[in-house]
Write a protein that holds these residues in place. Structure first.
Motif: not given
Ligand code: IMP
Ligand code: MG
Length: 183
Positions: A20-23, A119-129, A131-144
């Motif tokens: 809800k907060k993300l929305g 026109r614009s492009l952003e990332v919205c993910t429920l979960l951000d993990k 610790s094992r990131r290989k590609a640095q992607v810009p995450i605008k919205y993540s809930a947890f």
């Protein structure tokens, strides 16, 4: 709690509040505009349906499905199994994912959708993990943000199972070794 889980990481109530907060944030950030949610099937389904309901703007829903790559591949090469139904040219697009882990799937999604000139492009993910990131992607919205654990529920699966659980839980080792299908 499902018998194959060792713990509940995020309860249904916490998911509800977080989504809800993300929305609400998205509704504020895109005020006066129309947003196009592009869900990555199948993991996005439960999250996206709750998220869409908490966005108070005109919203389009579309989906993509990608082939999964094996963990050994570092390139993150994926194939599109199902593509968007509608054009995203000149639309404000939010990619909706269940989890960003290595980041390779999201890196591919961003590269691919950029070529369609939104026109614009952003990332919205429920979960951000992270610790094992290989590609640095810009995450605008993540809930947890979660630790390096294999989680299931609320859209996330193991061998196609557990997506319907209304919470996020950590699988027992015994379930990872023993279970291949629910037939
Ligand atoms: P990536 O490693 O960021 O490319 O994530 C690719 C996909 O792996 C995600 O969209 C999920 O479907 C899956 N995945 C990554 N971590 C987990 C997990 O902990 N549980 C279930 N699926 C996961
Ligand atoms: Mg996924």
């Amino acid at each position: 709690m499902h018998k194959d889980l060792q713990e509940i990481l995020i309860s249904a109530a916490e998911l509800d509040a977080g989504v809800k907060k993300l929305g609400e944030r998205i509704s504020r950030d895109y005020a006066g505009r129309c947003v196009t949610l592009v869900g990555v099937l199948k993991g996005c389904v439960l999250f996206m349906s709750d998220l869409a309901k908490s966005i108070s703007l005109d919203t389009r829903l579309d989906f993509m499905m990608l082939s999964s790559y094996s963990g050994a591949h570092s390139t993150g090469v994926v194939r599109i199994l199902l593509d968007l139904k509608e054009s995203i040219e000149d639309y404000d697009v939010l990619i909706v994912e269940d989890i960003v882990d290595s980041g390779l799937t999201m890196e591919y999604m961003l590269q691919n959708l950029k070529t369609r000139r939104p026109r614009s492009l952003e990332v919205c993910t429920l979960l951000d993990k992270p610790s094992r990131r290989k590609a640095q992607v810009p995450i605008k919205y993540s809930a947890f943000t979660i630790p390096d654990k294999f989680v299931v529920g609320y859209g996330l699966d193991y061998n196609g199972i557990y997506r319907n659980l209304p919470y996020i839980g950590v699988l027992k080792e015994s379930a990872i070794e023993g279970k291949t299908s629910c037939r």
